[in-house]
Design an enzyme around this catalytic site. Structure first.
Site, PDB file in Angstrom:
ATOM      1  N   ARG A 158       0.829  -1.218   0.000  1.00  0.00           N
ATOM      2  CA  ARG A 158       0.000   0.000   0.000  1.00  0.00           C
ATOM      3  C   ARG A 158       0.856   1.257   0.000  1.00  0.00           C
ATOM      4  NH1 ARG A 158      -2.684  -3.626   3.129  1.00  0.00           N
ATOM      5  NH2 ARG A 158      -1.731  -2.807   5.025  1.00  0.00           N
TER       6      ARG A 158
ATOM      7  N   GLU B 237       4.254  -9.240  15.212  1.00  0.00           N
ATOM      8  CA  GLU B 237       3.614  -9.742  16.418  1.00  0.00           C
ATOM      9  C   GLU B 237       3.731 -11.274  16.470  1.00  0.00           C
ATOM     10  OE1 GLU B 237      -0.289  -8.232  16.748  1.00  0.00           O
ATOM     11  OE2 GLU B 237      -0.616  -9.078  18.745  1.00  0.00           O
TER      12      GLU B 237
HETATM   13  P1  AMP Z   1       4.367  -2.000  11.855  1.00  0.00           P
HETATM   14  O1  AMP Z   1       5.630  -2.614  11.314  1.00  0.00           O
HETATM   15  O2  AMP Z   1       3.846  -2.694  13.074  1.00  0.00           O
HETATM   16  O3  AMP Z   1       4.506  -0.496  12.081  1.00  0.00           O
HETATM   17  O4  AMP Z   1       3.245  -2.234  10.781  1.00  0.00           O
HETATM   18  C1  AMP Z   1       3.193  -1.403   9.687  1.00  0.00           C
HETATM   19  C2  AMP Z   1       2.774  -2.142   8.439  1.00  0.00           C
HETATM   20  O5  AMP Z   1       1.712  -3.061   8.664  1.00  0.00           O
HETATM   21  C3  AMP Z   1       2.317  -1.128   7.436  1.00  0.00           C
HETATM   22  O6  AMP Z   1       2.999  -1.381   6.212  1.00  0.00           O
HETATM   23  C4  AMP Z   1       0.819  -1.333   7.341  1.00  0.00           C
HETATM   24  O7  AMP Z   1       0.437  -1.457   5.991  1.00  0.00           O
HETATM   25  C5  AMP Z   1       0.498  -2.600   8.101  1.00  0.00           C
HETATM   26  N1  AMP Z   1      -0.454  -2.411   9.221  1.00  0.00           N
HETATM   27  C6  AMP Z   1      -0.183  -2.569  10.547  1.00  0.00           C
HETATM   28  N2  AMP Z   1      -1.267  -2.392  11.297  1.00  0.00           N
HETATM   29  C7  AMP Z   1      -2.269  -2.057  10.449  1.00  0.00           C
HETATM   30  C8  AMP Z   1      -3.663  -1.718  10.619  1.00  0.00           C
HETATM   31  N3  AMP Z   1      -4.256  -1.676  11.833  1.00  0.00           N
HETATM   32  N4  AMP Z   1      -4.387  -1.438   9.510  1.00  0.00           N
HETATM   33  C9  AMP Z   1      -3.808  -1.462   8.289  1.00  0.00           C
HETATM   34  N5  AMP Z   1      -2.516  -1.789   8.068  1.00  0.00           N
HETATM   35  C10 AMP Z   1      -1.750  -2.074   9.132  1.00  0.00           C
END
Ligand code: AMP
Length: 174
Positions: free
Chosen positions: A62, A99
């Site tokens: 995205r 996670e």
């Molecule tokens: P993080 O590495 O935990 O910051 O997760 C970020 C990535 O996971 C991004 O590229 C987002 O596209 C996706 N992501 C994580 N949580 C969500 C959420 N609640 N809704 C949509 N995309 C998410």
């Protein structure tokens, strides 16, 4: 209509996707609304100013959708950061924890000229693991990371704490 309100209205919350307990931020209604989509792109470009960035890094998948028009409007190049195994030439890679399990992202070794000013763009900043890994990749590749722009920041997960003193710019904070 107020742009902030329009952007907020076009983000759809989908409970328990892709797994129970996650509230997924679906940006497809926003992308389908040309005023909201253009408003997001213009807001990101205006935050930094045209001519201040050499390359925009988009994070698969995205992040690509937002980063490509941002690159066009900056007058900057576009560089993809992709999941492992998708890029054809020599790559640098970074591993990070999710996670459940782990993820590896890659970028071409020759993506940057030395000292290129780079803005990283993604849709959502959650725990910050993805953004942290992308910033580390850019720095290893010789880029000078000037900031991270995300459409949505999930502030309760405190992802920005993992990004040190980087300029983290989010349009919507939850
Ligand atoms: P993080 O590495 O935990 O910051 O997760 C970020 C990535 O996971 C991004 O590229 C987002 O596209 C996706 N992501 C994580 N949580 C969500 C959420 N609640 N809704 C949509 N995309 C998410």
């Amino acid at each position: 209509m107020d742009l902030d309100k329009l952007i907020n209205d076009r983000i759809r919350d989908v409970p328990d996707y892709p797994k129970p307990g996650v509230l997924f931020k679906d940006i497809t209604p926003l992308l389908a609304d040309h005023v909201a989509f253009a408003g997001v792109v213009d807001t990101i470009v205006n935050h930094h100013g045209r001519g201040t960035i050499d390359k925009i890094v988009g994070i698969e998948a995205r992040g690509f959708i937002l980063a490509a028009p941002v690159a066009y409007h900056f007058g900057a190049g576009f560089v993809p950061v992709r999941k492992k195994g998708k890029l054809p030439a020599a790559t640098l890679e970074e591993n990070y924890d999710l996670e459940y399990g782990a993820e590896t992202i890659e970028m071409h070794t020759d993506a940057f000229d030395p000292g290129d000013r780079v803005l990283v763009v993604d849709d959502v900043l959650a725990t910050g693991g993805t953004a942290r890994a992308a910033v580390d990749l850019v720095r290893r590749g010789g880029g000078d990371v000037v900031g991270l722009s995300v459409l949505i920041e999930l502030s309760f997960l405190d992802g920005r704490a993992r990004l040190g003193d980087l300029d983290v710019h989010s349009l919507v904070t939850v």
